[in-house]
Design a protein around this motif. Sequence first.
Motif, PDB file in Angstrom:
ATOM      1  N   ASP A 293       0.821  -1.214   0.000  1.00 49.13           N
ATOM      2  CA  ASP A 293       0.000   0.000   0.000  1.00 49.13           C
ATOM      3  C   ASP A 293       0.858   1.267   0.000  1.00 49.13           C
ATOM      4  N   VAL A 294       1.855   1.268  -0.849  1.00 47.09           N
ATOM      5  CA  VAL A 294       2.767   2.408  -0.987  1.00 47.09           C
ATOM      6  C   VAL A 294       2.825   2.815  -2.463  1.00 47.09           C
ATOM      7  N   VAL A 295       2.684   4.094  -2.737  1.00 44.51           N
ATOM      8  CA  VAL A 295       2.788   4.592  -4.112  1.00 44.51           C
ATOM      9  C   VAL A 295       4.122   5.319  -4.262  1.00 44.51           C
ATOM     10  N   PRO A 296       4.999   4.826  -5.124  1.00 44.76           N
ATOM     11  CA  PRO A 296       6.272   5.534  -5.355  1.00 44.76           C
ATOM     12  C   PRO A 296       6.054   6.736  -6.265  1.00 44.76           C
ATOM     13  N   ASP A 297       7.083   7.566  -6.392  1.00 38.83           N
ATOM     14  CA  ASP A 297       7.016   8.690  -7.335  1.00 38.83           C
ATOM     15  C   ASP A 297       7.415   8.240  -8.737  1.00 38.83           C
ATOM     16  N   ILE A 298       8.278   7.239  -8.794  1.00 36.97           N
ATOM     17  CA  ILE A 298       8.715   6.660 -10.067  1.00 36.97           C
ATOM     18  C   ILE A 298       8.736   5.141  -9.903  1.00 36.97           C
ATOM     19  N   LEU A 299       8.182   4.441 -10.875  1.00 34.10           N
ATOM     20  CA  LEU A 299       8.142   2.979 -10.876  1.00 34.10           C
ATOM     21  C   LEU A 299       8.944   2.472 -12.068  1.00 34.10           C
ATOM     22  N   CYS A 300       9.895   1.565 -11.821  1.00 32.74           N
ATOM     23  CA  CYS A 300      10.736   1.009 -12.895  1.00 32.74           C
ATOM     24  C   CYS A 300      10.280  -0.400 -13.248  1.00 32.74           C
ATOM     25  N   LEU A 301      10.120  -0.656 -14.548  1.00 35.47           N
ATOM     26  CA  LEU A 301       9.692  -1.963 -15.023  1.00 35.47           C
ATOM     27  C   LEU A 301      10.614  -2.459 -16.129  1.00 35.47           C
ATOM     28  N   ALA A 302      10.675  -3.777 -16.298  1.00 38.72           N
ATOM     29  CA  ALA A 302      11.385  -4.408 -17.421  1.00 38.72           C
ATOM     30  C   ALA A 302      11.144  -5.922 -17.312  1.00 38.72           C
ATOM     31  N   LYS A 303      12.145  -6.729 -17.630  1.00 37.18           N
ATOM     32  CA  LYS A 303      12.056  -8.187 -17.592  1.00 37.18           C
ATOM     33  C   LYS A 303      10.740  -8.702 -18.172  1.00 37.18           C
ATOM     34  N   ALA A 304       9.741  -9.027 -17.336  1.00 42.49           N
ATOM     35  CA  ALA A 304       8.481  -9.619 -17.808  1.00 42.49           C
ATOM     36  C   ALA A 304       7.611  -8.639 -18.577  1.00 42.49           C
ATOM     37  N   PHE A 305       7.972  -7.370 -18.600  1.00 40.32           N
ATOM     38  CA  PHE A 305       7.165  -6.340 -19.269  1.00 40.32           C
ATOM     39  C   PHE A 305       6.980  -6.647 -20.753  1.00 40.32           C
ATOM     40  N   GLY A 306       7.968  -7.285 -21.374  1.00 35.70           N
ATOM     41  CA  GLY A 306       7.880  -7.632 -22.796  1.00 35.70           C
ATOM     42  C   GLY A 306       7.317  -9.014 -23.044  1.00 35.70           C
ATOM     43  N   GLY A 307       6.756  -9.642 -22.012  1.00 39.67           N
ATOM     44  CA  GLY A 307       6.076 -10.924 -22.188  1.00 39.67           C
ATOM     45  C   GLY A 307       6.974 -12.094 -22.520  1.00 39.67           C
ATOM     46  N   MET A 310       9.804  -9.886 -26.278  1.00 40.24           N
ATOM     47  CA  MET A 310      10.561  -8.709 -26.706  1.00 40.24           C
ATOM     48  C   MET A 310      11.272  -8.077 -25.518  1.00 40.24           C
ATOM     49  N   PRO A 311      12.501  -7.563 -25.716  1.00 39.03           N
ATOM     50  CA  PRO A 311      13.136  -6.759 -24.663  1.00 39.03           C
ATOM     51  C   PRO A 311      12.360  -5.457 -24.512  1.00 39.03           C
ATOM     52  N   ALA A 312      11.896  -5.163 -23.309  1.00 39.01           N
ATOM     53  CA  ALA A 312      11.088  -3.957 -23.109  1.00 39.01           C
ATOM     54  C   ALA A 312      11.123  -3.551 -21.646  1.00 39.01           C
ATOM     55  N   GLY A 313      11.116  -2.251 -21.417  1.00 38.87           N
ATOM     56  CA  GLY A 313      11.080  -1.722 -20.061  1.00 38.87           C
ATOM     57  C   GLY A 313      10.373  -0.389 -20.049  1.00 38.87           C
ATOM     58  N   ALA A 314      10.159   0.145 -18.849  1.00 36.99           N
ATOM     59  CA  ALA A 314       9.472   1.432 -18.731  1.00 36.99           C
ATOM     60  C   ALA A 314       9.731   2.041 -17.371  1.00 36.99           C
ATOM     61  N   ILE A 315       9.586   3.359 -17.292  1.00 40.20           N
ATOM     62  CA  ILE A 315       9.375   4.008 -16.011  1.00 40.20           C
ATOM     63  C   ILE A 315       8.017   4.695 -16.099  1.00 40.20           C
ATOM     64  N   VAL A 316       7.300   4.689 -14.983  1.00 46.29           N
ATOM     65  CA  VAL A 316       6.025   5.393 -14.888  1.00 46.29           C
ATOM     66  C   VAL A 316       6.152   6.352 -13.714  1.00 46.29           C
ATOM     67  N   ALA A 317       5.835   7.623 -13.936  1.00 43.87           N
ATOM     68  CA  ALA A 317       6.062   8.633 -12.904  1.00 43.87           C
ATOM     69  C   ALA A 317       4.840   9.517 -12.705  1.00 43.87           C
ATOM     70  N   LYS A 318       4.801  10.159 -11.537  1.00 47.94           N
ATOM     71  CA  LYS A 318       3.759  11.141 -11.256  1.00 47.94           C
ATOM     72  C   LYS A 318       3.992  12.376 -12.134  1.00 47.94           C
ATOM     73  N   GLU A 319       2.908  13.085 -12.441  1.00 55.65           N
ATOM     74  CA  GLU A 319       3.013  14.255 -13.320  1.00 55.65           C
ATOM     75  C   GLU A 319       3.945  15.311 -12.749  1.00 55.65           C
ATOM     76  N   LYS A 320       3.896  15.552 -11.442  1.00 52.70           N
ATOM     77  CA  LYS A 320       4.726  16.597 -10.841  1.00 52.70           C
ATOM     78  C   LYS A 320       6.219  16.304 -11.045  1.00 52.70           C
ATOM     79  N   VAL A 321       6.554  15.027 -11.187  1.00 55.85           N
ATOM     80  CA  VAL A 321       7.945  14.632 -11.406  1.00 55.85           C
ATOM     81  C   VAL A 321       8.273  14.629 -12.891  1.00 55.85           C
ATOM     82  N   PHE A 322       7.407  14.001 -13.672  1.00 54.36           N
ATOM     83  CA  PHE A 322       7.693  13.814 -15.093  1.00 54.36           C
ATOM     84  C   PHE A 322       7.697  15.129 -15.862  1.00 54.36           C
ATOM     85  N   LYS A 323       7.004  16.131 -15.358  1.00 48.00           N
ATOM     86  CA  LYS A 323       6.928  17.397 -16.106  1.00 48.00           C
ATOM     87  C   LYS A 323       8.289  18.078 -16.245  1.00 48.00           C
ATOM     88  N   SER A 324       9.286  17.585 -15.523  1.00 45.72           N
ATOM     89  CA  SER A 324      10.656  18.094 -15.708  1.00 45.72           C
ATOM     90  C   SER A 324      11.130  17.872 -17.139  1.00 45.72           C
TER      91      SER A 324
END
Length: 456
Positions: A293-307, A310-324
């Motif tokens: 029950d914790v929400v980070p400001d940035i979430l890092c993904l990869a490995k299983a993300f591409g099923g 395919m090699p694939a990864g992502a970061i997902v961030a809050k708008e206040k952070v990503f707007k940089s």
Amino acid sequence: MSTNIENKKEELQVESVDQYIKQVLKMIEKEQVTEEEAKWITQETVNNFREHVNPGFLEYRKTVTQDGQFAAVEWSDGGSCFQDVNGKKYIDCLGGFGIYNVGHRNEKVVKAVTDQLKRQALHSQDLLDPLRAILAKILAEITPGDLKYSFFTNSGTESVEAALKLAKMYSERTTFIATTRSFHGKSLGSLSGTAKGMFRKPFLPLIPGFRHVAFGDIDMMRKTFEACALVGEDVAAVLLEPIQGEGGIILPPEGYLKQVRELCDEYGALLIFDEVQTGMGRTGKMFAAELYDVVPDILCLAKAFGGGVMPAGAIVAKEKVFKSWFDNPFMHTTTFGGNPLACAAAIATIDVLLEENLPARAAEVGEYFLQGLKDATKGHEDKVMEIRGQGLMIGIEFHKDEVGYEVSKGMFDKGVLVAGTLVNSKTIRIEPPLNISYDEVNIVIQAFKEVLQNVN
């Protein structure tokens, strides 16, 4: 005369390479190979690893004989298993270090990728590519809290690099706190967060500003925040795996991650969750952040993300952070990140995880698996120290590294692939596909039980 001889030699070399390539391409076409072809593939693989890849792999891999003349060479896969070139089948409990959450060559993922490939493989880099935008929307919907904007990568270490750069741009602070026994990748930025000394020492000095504290020790974390503030080196972000993977499948103490979140909020620092290994349903929830029950400001993904396709990864961030990155989206880019094939794979992977309810299944099967492994260790407490895990992310810790290696080798001989953590067999991991059958789980448990009885 000399020039003519050299030209003739070059022509012969090109002809030889061309013939070799054509021979290999014909092999790739085949679903099955003959015994003679399998022998040739094995010899070529071993010789070329020795001469052109890295001979160290022939010493390191448990799948290679002592004299290095023969090795198990993988050739095909499907479901929870793969086969070597000689046709021997293995239940995959390593899962490419956690990439096969939806199984090997999942039909839906393969179809999405091949359908996309028929139309377009890679994007122009100039026009807007639709699948990237669609995948980003899907991630905004399924990730916890107010995580909203995505940046796509090709691997876990690239995801961590992107997160670190985004955190630096957000506040212009340069101090990061990571933890002992952590693993975040091996490129220079992510390696600075990684705690394994043997990987770090040859490349020192790494990126300055990283502090490491004991995982799970909230008092040490708090004191580090206080010290950094007092000396004017305020913390930009805390980088954490919610459950440590390569460190030995280490679960956080109760309430720890929430307390870290509170510290970050108190000191104006970001919280980065590295869910490269824990994400995409592995721990019983789509993301381990949801377990606690914790929400980070940035979430890092990869490995299983591409099923697992395919090699694939992502970061997902809050708008206040990503707007940089809004003012100049070219501050951080990657040529192949978010390409159409990778996005198609990720979209199909999420579809499978949701439709088959695989995160919940991971929790259910993981509990059964964990208990079965614990039951198998009764009477062998002198060999096994602890079995722990969450969902289908399970660690078996032995009293000695040598015992773990022998167990791994014995299970491999019985057709079950497992592996150690951080090139150490004191703790071996169990990370099968989330759709592994109960029959296959029982086979693995029985193999573990039999091997344990024969290990000194």
